[in-house]
Write a protein that holds these residues in place. Structure first.
Motif, PDB file in Angstrom:
ATOM      1  N   ARG A  99       0.844  -1.199   0.000  1.00 47.80           N
ATOM      2  CA  ARG A  99       0.000   0.000   0.000  1.00 47.80           C
ATOM      3  C   ARG A  99       0.876   1.244   0.000  1.00 47.80           C
ATOM      4  O   ARG A  99       0.516   2.263  -0.601  1.00 47.80           O
ATOM      5  N   LEU A 100       2.023   1.180   0.681  1.00 49.96           N
ATOM      6  CA  LEU A 100       2.962   2.299   0.652  1.00 49.96           C
ATOM      7  C   LEU A 100       3.620   2.402  -0.715  1.00 49.96           C
ATOM      8  O   LEU A 100       3.813   3.508  -1.233  1.00 49.96           O
ATOM      9  N   VAL A 101       3.973   1.255  -1.299  1.00 48.82           N
ATOM     10  CA  VAL A 101       4.550   1.251  -2.642  1.00 48.82           C
ATOM     11  C   VAL A 101       3.599   1.939  -3.610  1.00 48.82           C
ATOM     12  O   VAL A 101       3.989   2.826  -4.377  1.00 48.82           O
TER      13      VAL A 101
ATOM     14  N   THR B  76      11.264   4.405   2.636  1.00 45.06           N
ATOM     15  CA  THR B  76      12.240   3.378   2.986  1.00 45.06           C
ATOM     16  C   THR B  76      11.589   2.015   3.120  1.00 45.06           C
ATOM     17  O   THR B  76      12.123   1.001   2.632  1.00 45.06           O
ATOM     18  N   GLU B  77      10.433   1.955   3.755  1.00 46.56           N
ATOM     19  CA  GLU B  77       9.761   0.659   3.880  1.00 46.56           C
ATOM     20  C   GLU B  77       9.307   0.138   2.520  1.00 46.56           C
ATOM     21  O   GLU B  77       9.427  -1.041   2.217  1.00 46.56           O
ATOM     22  N   ALA B  78       8.788   1.029   1.688  1.00 51.56           N
ATOM     23  CA  ALA B  78       8.375   0.628   0.347  1.00 51.56           C
ATOM     24  C   ALA B  78       9.570   0.123  -0.452  1.00 51.56           C
ATOM     25  O   ALA B  78       9.488  -0.901  -1.154  1.00 51.56           O
ATOM     26  N   LEU B  79      10.694   0.801  -0.344  1.00 51.38           N
ATOM     27  CA  LEU B  79      11.910   0.413  -1.053  1.00 51.38           C
ATOM     28  C   LEU B  79      12.419  -0.941  -0.558  1.00 51.38           C
ATOM     29  O   LEU B  79      12.814  -1.803  -1.356  1.00 51.38           O
ATOM     30  N   THR B  80      12.404  -1.151   0.744  1.00 49.01           N
ATOM     31  CA  THR B  80      12.836  -2.429   1.313  1.00 49.01           C
ATOM     32  C   THR B  80      11.988  -3.574   0.761  1.00 49.01           C
ATOM     33  O   THR B  80      12.501  -4.624   0.367  1.00 49.01           O
ATOM     34  N   HIS B  81      10.674  -3.353   0.714  1.00 46.66           N
ATOM     35  CA  HIS B  81       9.771  -4.385   0.185  1.00 46.66           C
ATOM     36  C   HIS B  81      10.074  -4.662  -1.284  1.00 46.66           C
ATOM     37  O   HIS B  81      10.179  -5.839  -1.690  1.00 46.66           O
ATOM     38  N   GLN B  82      10.228  -3.629  -2.083  1.00 41.52           N
ATOM     39  CA  GLN B  82      10.439  -3.821  -3.517  1.00 41.52           C
ATOM     40  C   GLN B  82      11.768  -4.512  -3.816  1.00 41.52           C
ATOM     41  O   GLN B  82      11.853  -5.336  -4.731  1.00 41.52           O
ATOM     42  N   ALA B  83      12.792  -4.191  -3.059  1.00 46.90           N
ATOM     43  CA  ALA B  83      14.107  -4.791  -3.287  1.00 46.90           C
ATOM     44  C   ALA B  83      14.128  -6.272  -2.936  1.00 46.90           C
ATOM     45  O   ALA B  83      14.974  -7.023  -3.444  1.00 46.90           O
TER      46      ALA B  83
ATOM     47  N   GLY C 294       7.911  -6.446  -7.851  1.00 45.24           N
ATOM     48  CA  GLY C 294       9.084  -5.878  -7.198  1.00 45.24           C
ATOM     49  C   GLY C 294      10.261  -5.746  -8.148  1.00 45.24           C
ATOM     50  O   GLY C 294      10.096  -5.665  -9.361  1.00 45.24           O
ATOM     51  N   GLY C 295      11.470  -5.732  -7.577  1.00 46.32           N
ATOM     52  CA  GLY C 295      12.650  -5.557  -8.414  1.00 46.32           C
ATOM     53  C   GLY C 295      13.857  -6.336  -7.942  1.00 46.32           C
ATOM     54  O   GLY C 295      14.991  -5.921  -8.181  1.00 46.32           O
ATOM     55  N   ARG C 296      13.611  -7.469  -7.259  1.00 43.16           N
ATOM     56  CA  ARG C 296      14.726  -8.229  -6.698  1.00 43.16           C
ATOM     57  C   ARG C 296      15.760  -8.600  -7.754  1.00 43.16           C
ATOM     58  O   ARG C 296      16.975  -8.487  -7.524  1.00 43.16           O
ATOM     59  N   GLU C 297      15.302  -9.030  -8.919  1.00 48.12           N
ATOM     60  CA  GLU C 297      16.243  -9.432  -9.970  1.00 48.12           C
ATOM     61  C   GLU C 297      17.030  -8.236 -10.517  1.00 48.12           C
ATOM     62  O   GLU C 297      18.178  -8.391 -10.953  1.00 48.12           O
TER      63      GLU C 297
ATOM     64  N   ALA D 145      14.389   7.940  -5.596  1.00 42.96           N
ATOM     65  CA  ALA D 145      14.909   7.523  -6.903  1.00 42.96           C
ATOM     66  C   ALA D 145      15.153   6.017  -6.934  1.00 42.96           C
ATOM     67  O   ALA D 145      14.837   5.345  -7.922  1.00 42.96           O
ATOM     68  N   LEU D 146      15.710   5.479  -5.849  1.00 46.99           N
ATOM     69  CA  LEU D 146      15.949   4.039  -5.792  1.00 46.99           C
ATOM     70  C   LEU D 146      14.632   3.271  -5.815  1.00 46.99           C
ATOM     71  O   LEU D 146      14.504   2.245  -6.490  1.00 46.99           O
ATOM     72  N   LEU D 147      13.632   3.765  -5.088  1.00 48.38           N
ATOM     73  CA  LEU D 147      12.325   3.104  -5.078  1.00 48.38           C
ATOM     74  C   LEU D 147      11.724   3.072  -6.476  1.00 48.38           C
ATOM     75  O   LEU D 147      11.222   2.037  -6.929  1.00 48.38           O
ATOM     76  N   LEU D 148      11.758   4.193  -7.166  1.00 45.62           N
ATOM     77  CA  LEU D 148      11.193   4.246  -8.501  1.00 45.62           C
ATOM     78  C   LEU D 148      11.927   3.294  -9.441  1.00 45.62           C
ATOM     79  O   LEU D 148      11.301   2.556 -10.212  1.00 45.62           O
TER      80      LEU D 148
END
Length: 218
Positions: free
Chosen positions: A112-114, A139-146, A154-157, A185-188
């Motif tokens: 939901r934050l993402v 930061t939480e959204a970025l942690t989840h996406q990574a 997400g963007g783990r790969e 920027a990292l989140l996007l």
């Protein structure tokens, strides 16, 4: 970082909805047709999507996926068609009505934050609207996406073998050639959105941008 509870996530989401409502309140008619950062979606389409997800329940999500033959893109497009008003004002009014809702697709709460931040930028960046988002939410959204596979949004790969470092916060991820940038920027980028070359730096930035370009052209 520890994940936030619903008592802190939902107020943050509600505030982002309120801020987006304010930013779009006086948007000229032609602005609504501006292409967003989501390929094939206008600014108006993204707002309709936000209405759709805010109204989604677990059962409704499953029904929609069955109807769409388990194709996420088809399901999203159907939701946009359903909730895109006959005018931007109509869609904006619908978004205002869902501002305080706490429902959504069956997914981790961090999504939901993402959605609130990334879709906010999908709309704002093409329109030239700036917003400073709460760093802890980004930061939480970025942690989840990574940590989440591309197959699940997400963007783990994308970040495999790279070290992401936020230069405006405490976020650090993995190891390898470093990629530095703001948390936003990292989140996007991890979420598959284009960011300027001047927004990322470090020896791994070129690799990261190449992977991002390949993902967007796939």
């Amino acid at each position: 970082m520890a994940s936030r509870s619903s008592t802190s996530v939902w107020p943050a989401v509600h505030e982002e909805r309120r801020a987006l409502l304010a930013d779009l309140a006086d948007l000229p008619e032609d602005g609504w047709q501006t292409p967003s950062l989501c390929p094939g979606w206008s600014v108006h389409d993204v707002l309709a999507h936000l209405v759709d997800t805010a109204l989604t329940t677990r059962l409704g999500f499953l029904r929609g996926m069955v109807t769409a033959r388990f194709d996420f893109d088809r399901s999203n497009d159907a939701g946009i068609r359903k909730h895109r008003g006959n005018s931007p004002a109509e869609t904006l009014a619908a978004f205002r009505l869902v501002q305080q809702r706490t429902s959504g697709p069956p997914a981790p709460l961090a999504t939901r934050l993402v959605e609130a931040v990334v879709h906010g930028e999908d709309i704002r960046r093409p329109l030239g609207i700036d917003r400073t988002y709460p760093l802890d939410a980004v930061t939480e959204a970025l942690t989840h996406q990574a940590e989440t596979s591309v197959k699940l949004g997400g963007g783990r790969e994308l970040v495999e073998g790279l070290s992401l470092t936020a230069d405006d916060g405490a976020f650090r991820h993995s190891s390898g050639a470093e990629v530095r940038g703001s948390s936003l920027a990292l989140l996007l980028a991890v979420s598959g959105r284009p960011v300027g070359d001047d927004e990322l730096s470090g020896p791994g930035a070129g690799t990261f941008q190449d992977r991002l370009s390949a993902r967007r052209s796939a």
